[in-house]
Design an enzyme around this catalytic site. Structure first.
Site, PDB file in Angstrom:
ATOM      1  CG  HIS A  98     -53.345 -35.017   8.784  1.00 14.19           C
ATOM      2  ND1 HIS A  98     -52.507 -35.874   9.443  1.00 14.19           N
ATOM      3  CD2 HIS A  98     -52.543 -34.016   8.315  1.00 14.19           C
ATOM      4  CE1 HIS A  98     -51.257 -35.439   9.376  1.00 14.19           C
ATOM      5  NE2 HIS A  98     -51.247 -34.298   8.703  1.00 14.19           N
ATOM      6  NE  ARG A 103     -50.455 -28.116  12.761  1.00  6.80           N
ATOM      7  CZ  ARG A 103     -49.467 -28.957  12.563  1.00  6.80           C
ATOM      8  NH1 ARG A 103     -49.417 -30.055  13.275  1.00  6.80           N
ATOM      9  NH2 ARG A 103     -48.538 -28.726  11.675  1.00  6.80           N
ATOM     10  CE  LYS A 121     -41.727 -32.024   6.862  1.00  7.67           C
ATOM     11  NZ  LYS A 121     -43.078 -31.853   7.398  1.00  7.67           N
ATOM     12  CB  SER A 141     -47.385 -36.509  12.009  1.00  7.88           C
ATOM     13  OG  SER A 141     -48.503 -36.319  11.199  1.00  7.88           O
TER      14      SER A 141
HETATM   15  P1  ADP Z   1     -46.198 -31.397   5.711  1.00  8.85           P
HETATM   16  O1  ADP Z   1     -44.873 -32.082   5.845  1.00  8.85           O
HETATM   17  O2  ADP Z   1     -46.578 -31.106   4.289  1.00  8.85           O
HETATM   18  O3  ADP Z   1     -46.401 -30.230   6.615  1.00  8.85           O
HETATM   19  P2  ADP Z   1     -48.061 -32.815   7.440  1.00  8.85           P
HETATM   20  O4  ADP Z   1     -48.634 -34.181   7.268  1.00  8.85           O
HETATM   21  O5  ADP Z   1     -47.282 -32.536   8.659  1.00  8.85           O
HETATM   22  O6  ADP Z   1     -47.229 -32.558   6.126  1.00  8.85           O
HETATM   23  O7  ADP Z   1     -49.229 -31.742   7.353  1.00  8.85           O
HETATM   24  C1  ADP Z   1     -50.047 -31.652   6.213  1.00  8.85           C
HETATM   25  C2  ADP Z   1     -50.994 -30.494   6.397  1.00  8.85           C
HETATM   26  O8  ADP Z   1     -51.884 -30.782   7.443  1.00  8.85           O
HETATM   27  C3  ADP Z   1     -50.305 -29.178   6.791  1.00  8.85           C
HETATM   28  O9  ADP Z   1     -50.994 -28.117   6.188  1.00  8.85           O
HETATM   29  C4  ADP Z   1     -50.463 -29.134   8.282  1.00  8.85           C
HETATM   30  O10 ADP Z   1     -50.476 -27.800   8.771  1.00  8.85           O
HETATM   31  C5  ADP Z   1     -51.831 -29.769   8.416  1.00  8.85           C
HETATM   32  N1  ADP Z   1     -52.022 -30.356   9.733  1.00  8.85           N
HETATM   33  C6  ADP Z   1     -51.246 -31.251  10.374  1.00  8.85           C
HETATM   34  N2  ADP Z   1     -51.744 -31.545  11.597  1.00  8.85           N
HETATM   35  C7  ADP Z   1     -52.866 -30.793  11.728  1.00  8.85           C
HETATM   36  C8  ADP Z   1     -53.826 -30.602  12.780  1.00  8.85           C
HETATM   37  N3  ADP Z   1     -53.713 -31.204  13.955  1.00  8.85           N
HETATM   38  N4  ADP Z   1     -54.830 -29.758  12.546  1.00  8.85           N
HETATM   39  C9  ADP Z   1     -54.930 -29.112  11.366  1.00  8.85           C
HETATM   40  N5  ADP Z   1     -54.071 -29.205  10.357  1.00  8.85           N
HETATM   41  C10 ADP Z   1     -53.046 -30.047  10.530  1.00  8.85           C
END
Ligand code: ADP
Length: 164
Positions: free
Chosen positions: A18, A93, A42, A131
């Site tokens: 992130h 990703r 979630k 995450s």
């Molecule tokens: P959501 O439930 O909205 O997907 P996340 O916290 O899982 O929330 O992800 C938020 C954003 O960050 C999403 O666009 C996700 O693809 C991106 N994201 C999560 N992990 C990574 C990572 N390792 N590299 C790049 N983008 C990421």
């Protein structure tokens, strides 16, 4: 006109992946609001308040003048309208993210025609990082130091320790 972008997510918890996206976005737009969604469907491990506090601590430590934090519940497009944001940033990703993200981006555009979703790719070493992976490792006594900032490690210790 200033380009205000939202980077929305569940951030359960915020990871180095992130952060990589935040650093890239900060170079592209005038202002970024890293926005923590409630996302009760979630069933996040960290509460909304805990996630907000952690993200705030981590983002503040980056000391980026054009990045701040916010939070929302309900529809992202309504939140975007309320704060006058016209850009949504999402991280992309592997191929697996694509279909889901494509669907959401098009739905958001139907609901709010002025909104544009911009996808940013992280550094290769973060492409596999999520995450959920961090939670699996942390909840099984593994070391998450390579994947998250110190504040997140401490937050897990506090929360898991409190449950034992
Ligand atoms: P959501 O439930 O909205 O997907 P996340 O916290 O899982 O929330 O992800 C938020 C954003 O960050 C999403 O666009 C996700 O693809 C991106 N994201 C999560 N992990 C990574 C990572 N390792 N590299 C790049 N983008 C990421």
């Amino acid at each position: 006109m200033k380009k205000l972008a939202i980077y929305p997510g569940t951030f359960d918890p915020i990871t180095n992946g992130h952060i990589d996206i935040v650093l890239r976005a900060a170079k592209l737009f005038d202002k970024i609001v890293v926005s923590i969604g409630k996302n009760p469907q979630k069933k996040p491990f960290f509460s909304h308040a805990e996630r907000c506090e952690l993200v705030r601590e981590v983002i503040d430590s980056l000391d980026l003048p054009n990045v701040e934090t916010g939070n929302f519940s309900g529809l992202l497009v309504n939140y975007a309208k309320n704060i006058d944001a016209t850009i949504i940033i999402r991280g992309l990703r592997a191929i697996s993210d694509f279909e889901h993200e494509f669907q959401i981006a098009l739905a958001n555009r139907k609901l709010y025609a002025e909104i544009e979703t911009v996808f940013l790719m992280p550094k290769e070493s973060y492409v596999y990082l999520s995450s959920s992976m961090v939670k699996t490792i942390a909840l099984n006594d593994g070391d998450i130091s390579l994947f998250v900032p110190c504040a997140v490690k401490t937050a897990f210790k506090k929360k898991i320790g409190g449950k034992k």
